[in-house]
Design an enzyme around this catalytic site. Structure first.
Site, PDB file in Angstrom:
ATOM      1  N   SER A   1       8.670-122.060 -28.252  1.00 37.02           N
ATOM      2  CA  SER A   1       9.229-121.345 -27.099  1.00 37.02           C
ATOM      3  C   SER A   1       8.113-120.965 -26.361  1.00 37.02           C
ATOM      4  O   SER A   1       6.944-120.907 -26.809  1.00 37.02           O
ATOM      5  CB  SER A   1      10.226-120.262 -27.340  1.00 37.02           C
ATOM      6  OG  SER A   1       9.425-118.998 -27.721  1.00 37.02           O
TER       7      SER A   1
ATOM      8  N   ASP B   1       7.020-121.490 -36.121  1.00 34.34           N
ATOM      9  CA  ASP B   1       7.959-120.368 -35.617  1.00 34.34           C
ATOM     10  C   ASP B   1       9.028-119.638 -36.287  1.00 34.34           C
ATOM     11  O   ASP B   1       9.066-120.292 -37.424  1.00 34.34           O
ATOM     12  CB  ASP B   1       8.591-121.053 -34.149  1.00 34.34           C
ATOM     13  CG  ASP B   1       9.221-119.980 -33.246  1.00 34.34           C
ATOM     14  OD1 ASP B   1       8.522-119.919 -32.146  1.00 34.34           O
ATOM     15  OD2 ASP B   1      10.106-119.093 -33.454  1.00 34.34           O
TER      16      ASP B   1
ATOM     17  N   ASP C   1       6.887-116.486 -40.412  1.00 39.09           N
ATOM     18  CA  ASP C   1       6.402-115.440 -39.621  1.00 39.09           C
ATOM     19  C   ASP C   1       4.807-115.585 -39.815  1.00 39.09           C
ATOM     20  O   ASP C   1       4.414-115.832 -40.909  1.00 39.09           O
ATOM     21  CB  ASP C   1       7.019-114.107 -40.339  1.00 39.09           C
ATOM     22  CG  ASP C   1       6.445-112.885 -39.408  1.00 39.09           C
ATOM     23  OD1 ASP C   1       5.442-112.704 -39.149  1.00 39.09           O
ATOM     24  OD2 ASP C   1       7.483-112.022 -39.294  1.00 39.09           O
TER      25      ASP C   1
ATOM     26  N   TYR D   1       1.175-103.278 -26.697  1.00 39.70           N
ATOM     27  CA  TYR D   1       0.773-104.463 -26.290  1.00 39.70           C
ATOM     28  C   TYR D   1      -0.665-104.569 -25.737  1.00 39.70           C
ATOM     29  O   TYR D   1      -1.357-105.849 -26.163  1.00 39.70           O
ATOM     30  CB  TYR D   1       1.782-105.215 -25.270  1.00 39.70           C
ATOM     31  CG  TYR D   1       1.792-106.507 -24.463  1.00 39.70           C
ATOM     32  CD1 TYR D   1       2.236-107.778 -25.553  1.00 39.70           C
ATOM     33  CD2 TYR D   1       0.996-106.995 -23.549  1.00 39.70           C
ATOM     34  CE1 TYR D   1       2.018-109.059 -25.383  1.00 39.70           C
ATOM     35  CE2 TYR D   1       1.034-108.490 -23.298  1.00 39.70           C
ATOM     36  CZ  TYR D   1       1.398-109.217 -23.854  1.00 39.70           C
ATOM     37  OH  TYR D   1       1.335-110.597 -23.634  1.00 39.70           O
TER      38      TYR D   1
ATOM     39  N   LYS E   1      -3.543-107.074 -27.483  1.00 41.78           N
ATOM     40  CA  LYS E   1      -4.105-108.276 -26.753  1.00 41.78           C
ATOM     41  C   LYS E   1      -5.785-107.951 -26.575  1.00 41.78           C
ATOM     42  O   LYS E   1      -6.465-108.898 -26.692  1.00 41.78           O
ATOM     43  CB  LYS E   1      -3.517-108.572 -25.543  1.00 41.78           C
ATOM     44  CG  LYS E   1      -2.221-108.912 -25.652  1.00 41.78           C
ATOM     45  CD  LYS E   1      -2.118-110.351 -26.513  1.00 41.78           C
ATOM     46  CE  LYS E   1      -0.680-111.017 -26.504  1.00 41.78           C
ATOM     47  NZ  LYS E   1      -0.639-112.288 -27.215  1.00 41.78           N
TER      48      LYS E   1
END
Length: 250
Positions: free
Chosen positions: A21, A42, A68, A153, A157
């Site tokens: 995706s 995925d 995973d 998040y 990152k």
């Protein structure tokens, strides 16, 4: 692109995590059209099935694997199925907007596991099988610079960027290059989980008045996956239409 580089006579193999995706899927397509054999990893089995069916119908060399990214034994088995490992693209990630005071320990832990540990696992398993000339590309985010409403998040990152530099330094003697792409706001299934008003507000802050498409990001990933990028390592490239330059709001 890879198929026109005279120093590589054999089909090269690339792995893409989060490959069913969004940015990962667009990357799978671009690499396959460039002549790579691609293994898309995925955790969504149905999305993997549909992806492989679609690309097979287009006669592209794409396999799917369900796992995973935090499951090291599974990633190990998938990588070991291929005779050669030329490229690993670490594109899997999760994002759930919530303000700092609302983030639980479990929220924080899971975000770090997928977005940072998952990169480490996939990159390490691939690097152990790479020869000189191997390429690892991580997907960070412009969010690594900071922002409101997703501290977990941001932390994950920013960690990816640091990990990328550390891997590049250690793998440099083996002539394996490691670079990161930091996308800006991109129209993906993940960002579409945002409330409509928040999504619209994010779009309004983009320099061009629209988010990036997954292909805008994937084309840059494909450059770093190509043998032509062999003299670049340890770098993070912001692909965000200039928003990281500042002056446009938060």
């Amino acid at each position: 692109m890879p198929t026109t580089d005279s120093s590589f006579s054999e089909t090269q193999t690339a792995f893409v995590t989060g490959g069913a995706s969004g940015i990962g899927l667009a990357t799978v397509e671009i690499l396959a059209r460039s002549g790579f054999h691609v293994i898309a990893i995925d955790r969504n089995a149905e999305s993997v099935r549909q992806m492989v069916e679609h690309f097979t119908a287009e006669r592209l060399s794409v396999e799917g694997a369900v796992a995973d990214v935090c499951d090291r034994p599974a990633i190990n088995r998938i990588v070991a199925t291929q005779r050669r490992v030329d490229v690993m693209i670490c594109a899997a990630g999760i994002y759930a907007p919530r303000y700092f005071d609302e983030i639980t320990d479990e929220d924080f832990r899971r975000t770090l596991e997928v977005n940072l540990l998952g990169v480490f696992v996939a990159a390490q398993e691939a690097s152990r099988r790479m020869s000189a000339g191997g390429r690892i590309v991580t997907v960070s985010s412009r969010g690594a610079l900071g922002g409101k409403g997703f501290a977990d998040y941001v932390a994950s990152k920013a960690g990816v960027i640091g990990l990328t530099r550390a891997m590049a330094m250690e793998l440099r003697p083996r002539q394996i290059v490691v670079n990161s792409i930091a996308p800006g706001f991109t129209d993906t299934p993940m960002t579409r989980t945002m409330p409509a008003d928040q999504y619209a507000a994010a779009v309004a802050l983009e320099p061009g008045g629209a988010p990036a498409s997954p292909y805008d990001i994937a084309h840059v990933i494909a450059f770093f996956a190509s043998p032509t990028s062999r003299f670049i390592t340890g770098q993070t490239l912001f692909v965000d239409g200039g928003k990281s330059l500042g002056g446009l709001g938060i």
